[in-house]
Design a protein around this motif. Structure first.
Motif, PDB file in Angstrom:
ATOM      1  N   LEU A 129      41.476  48.470  33.550  1.00  0.00           N
ATOM      2  CA  LEU A 129      41.955  47.602  34.612  1.00  0.00           C
ATOM      3  C   LEU A 129      41.258  46.279  34.359  1.00  0.00           C
ATOM      4  O   LEU A 129      40.035  46.220  34.304  1.00  0.00           O
ATOM      5  CB  LEU A 129      41.544  48.199  35.966  1.00  0.00           C
ATOM      6  N   ILE A 130      42.040  45.220  34.152  1.00  0.00           N
ATOM      7  CA  ILE A 130      41.470  43.961  33.678  1.00  0.00           C
ATOM      8  C   ILE A 130      41.793  42.813  34.608  1.00  0.00           C
ATOM      9  O   ILE A 130      42.945  42.650  35.030  1.00  0.00           O
ATOM     10  CB  ILE A 130      42.038  43.646  32.279  1.00  0.00           C
ATOM     11  N   CYS A 131      40.790  42.005  34.903  1.00  0.00           N
ATOM     12  CA  CYS A 131      41.033  40.836  35.748  1.00  0.00           C
ATOM     13  C   CYS A 131      41.620  39.716  34.895  1.00  0.00           C
ATOM     14  O   CYS A 131      41.029  39.316  33.893  1.00  0.00           O
ATOM     15  CB  CYS A 131      39.744  40.366  36.398  1.00  0.00           C
ATOM     16  N   ARG A 132      42.761  39.216  35.320  1.00  0.00           N
ATOM     17  CA  ARG A 132      43.424  38.198  34.512  1.00  0.00           C
ATOM     18  C   ARG A 132      42.692  36.855  34.555  1.00  0.00           C
ATOM     19  O   ARG A 132      42.926  35.996  33.725  1.00  0.00           O
ATOM     20  CB  ARG A 132      44.871  38.017  34.960  1.00  0.00           C
ATOM     21  N   PHE A 177      40.771  45.461  43.299  1.00  0.00           N
ATOM     22  CA  PHE A 177      41.596  44.568  42.492  1.00  0.00           C
ATOM     23  C   PHE A 177      42.959  44.388  43.155  1.00  0.00           C
ATOM     24  O   PHE A 177      43.478  45.320  43.771  1.00  0.00           O
ATOM     25  CB  PHE A 177      41.834  45.187  41.114  1.00  0.00           C
ATOM     26  N   ALA A 178      43.532  43.197  43.029  1.00  0.00           N
ATOM     27  CA  ALA A 178      44.918  42.995  43.428  1.00  0.00           C
ATOM     28  C   ALA A 178      45.747  43.214  42.171  1.00  0.00           C
ATOM     29  O   ALA A 178      45.786  42.361  41.279  1.00  0.00           O
ATOM     30  CB  ALA A 178      45.115  41.575  43.957  1.00  0.00           C
ATOM     31  N   GLU A 229      37.414  47.151  34.143  1.00  0.00           N
ATOM     32  CA  GLU A 229      37.009  48.401  34.790  1.00  0.00           C
ATOM     33  C   GLU A 229      37.763  49.512  34.086  1.00  0.00           C
ATOM     34  O   GLU A 229      38.926  49.345  33.735  1.00  0.00           O
ATOM     35  CB  GLU A 229      37.412  48.412  36.272  1.00  0.00           C
ATOM     36  N   GLN A 251      50.932  47.885  31.599  1.00  0.00           N
ATOM     37  CA  GLN A 251      51.714  48.193  30.416  1.00  0.00           C
ATOM     38  C   GLN A 251      51.275  49.532  29.847  1.00  0.00           C
ATOM     39  O   GLN A 251      50.093  49.845  29.809  1.00  0.00           O
ATOM     40  CB  GLN A 251      51.560  47.092  29.375  1.00  0.00           C
ATOM     41  N   VAL A 305      47.121  52.788  28.575  1.00  0.00           N
ATOM     42  CA  VAL A 305      47.573  52.070  29.760  1.00  0.00           C
ATOM     43  C   VAL A 305      46.632  50.898  29.986  1.00  0.00           C
ATOM     44  O   VAL A 305      45.427  51.030  29.840  1.00  0.00           O
ATOM     45  CB  VAL A 305      47.544  52.978  31.007  1.00  0.00           C
ATOM     46  N   GLU A 306      47.215  49.740  30.288  1.00  0.00           N
ATOM     47  CA  GLU A 306      46.393  48.599  30.659  1.00  0.00           C
ATOM     48  C   GLU A 306      46.965  48.014  31.938  1.00  0.00           C
ATOM     49  O   GLU A 306      48.152  47.714  32.007  1.00  0.00           O
ATOM     50  CB  GLU A 306      46.383  47.554  29.543  1.00  0.00           C
ATOM     51  N   VAL A 307      46.105  47.879  32.921  1.00  0.00           N
ATOM     52  CA  VAL A 307      46.548  47.348  34.213  1.00  0.00           C
ATOM     53  C   VAL A 307      45.928  45.969  34.399  1.00  0.00           C
ATOM     54  O   VAL A 307      44.738  45.778  34.150  1.00  0.00           O
ATOM     55  CB  VAL A 307      46.112  48.286  35.356  1.00  0.00           C
ATOM     56  N   ILE A 308      46.760  45.019  34.782  1.00  0.00           N
ATOM     57  CA  ILE A 308      46.273  43.649  34.965  1.00  0.00           C
ATOM     58  C   ILE A 308      46.284  43.301  36.442  1.00  0.00           C
ATOM     59  O   ILE A 308      47.220  43.661  37.165  1.00  0.00           O
ATOM     60  CB  ILE A 308      47.191  42.640  34.238  1.00  0.00           C
ATOM     61  N   GLY A 309      45.259  42.589  36.879  1.00  0.00           N
ATOM     62  CA  GLY A 309      45.220  42.171  38.274  1.00  0.00           C
ATOM     63  C   GLY A 309      44.140  41.127  38.469  1.00  0.00           C
ATOM     64  O   GLY A 309      43.720  40.488  37.496  1.00  0.00           O
ATOM     65  N   SER A 346      50.310  43.825  37.320  1.00  0.00           N
ATOM     66  CA  SER A 346      51.230  44.409  36.338  1.00  0.00           C
ATOM     67  C   SER A 346      50.510  45.472  35.533  1.00  0.00           C
ATOM     68  O   SER A 346      49.293  45.643  35.649  1.00  0.00           O
ATOM     69  CB  SER A 346      51.750  43.314  35.405  1.00  0.00           C
TER      70      SER A 346
END
Lengths: 138, 138
Positions: free
Chosen positions: A92-95, B121-122, A101, B127, A128-132, B125
């Motif tokens: 889970l990555i902060c853009r 986290f907000a 995380e 992938q 899986v990579e989640v961006i937020g 998106s």
DNA sequence: GTCATTGCAAATCCTTTGCATCAGC
DNA sequence: GCTGATGCAAAGGATTTGCAATGAC
């Protein structure tokens, strides 16, 4: 941190000052960094370190499974420390700040099973990579 | 294929022979290809095409959302056509031949919801990339 | 005819290699 | 002291840019 150093040593590699510096930066910043950024920061801990050594250290850590590439940016040039070592994990990555995380409960089993049935693929792995945006950056 | 050409034209870009060649290759091969591979194949359709034009075309198509980078290989240098255009989609990739299948039912909603709750986290998106071997390569 | 697009060559990055020196163990 | 690891410079690749010529509309 110490467990990281131990792991490197356990694999038969020498624990040198440049390697310590790179690992310390990766462990402290909870974000993904490009080799260049990593070099700049590692230099503060060990000024003699060269960019080439950063590349070589990253390659070593990647082979050891201690570090992985992050795919948010266009060219996938950055790396992040693997925390849930060895285990199945995603990110889970902060853009905004790049903070990373990890999580492991992706609940994809049944999705993958039906995919496999539908397509005939023999499924081997998934990422899986989640961006937020992290709480601080919101 | 024709819808692809129309899309490019609709965005106000010219439909040139090199662009047709690149799109045709991408549409025909159901796999991800590096700019170099793409160039080699596109040249069979339009021999004058230069590698630079392949790069520029890929950049154009990526901006248009018609093409995306694939992350299986170490450096994420290859591209694949987006088929489920516009829609939420993920990829199932053959590790041997590079063939790409898309799917959209990832069933991650509840996972993401609980992640969001747990980390603060907000989430914006995500992938997913699934790796396996296609029926032909097994 | 106009202006976006192309191809070529050159520039620019990013990453890897060769090699003599250095430093962990 | 042995051998792996480092730093530097140079090589190698990949990608981008400048510019005159070309071709889509």
């Amino acid at each position: 941190m110490n467990d990281l150093l131990e792991r490197v040593r356990a694999m038969g590699h020498r624990l040198t000052a440049p390697r310590r510096a790179v690992l310390e930066v990766l462990a402290r910043e909870r974000a993904h960094l490009t080799p260049e950024e990593l070099h700049r920061r590692a230099r503060r801990r060990y000024p003699k370190i060269g960019l080439v050594t950063v590349y070589r250290t990253l390659a070593l850590l990647e082979r050891a499974g201690l570090v992985e590439r992050v795919h948010v940016e266009a060219h996938c040039k950055s790396f992040a420390l693997v925390r849930l070592v060895g285990a199945h994990h995603h990110r889970l990555i902060c853009r905004d700040c790049g903070r990373v995380e990890e999580f492991s409960d992706c609940a994809l089993e049944s999705t993958l099973k039906s995919l496999q049935k539908r397509t005939g693929f023999a499924i081997e792995s998934h990422q899986v990579e989640v961006i937020g945006r992290c709480p601080e950056c919101q």
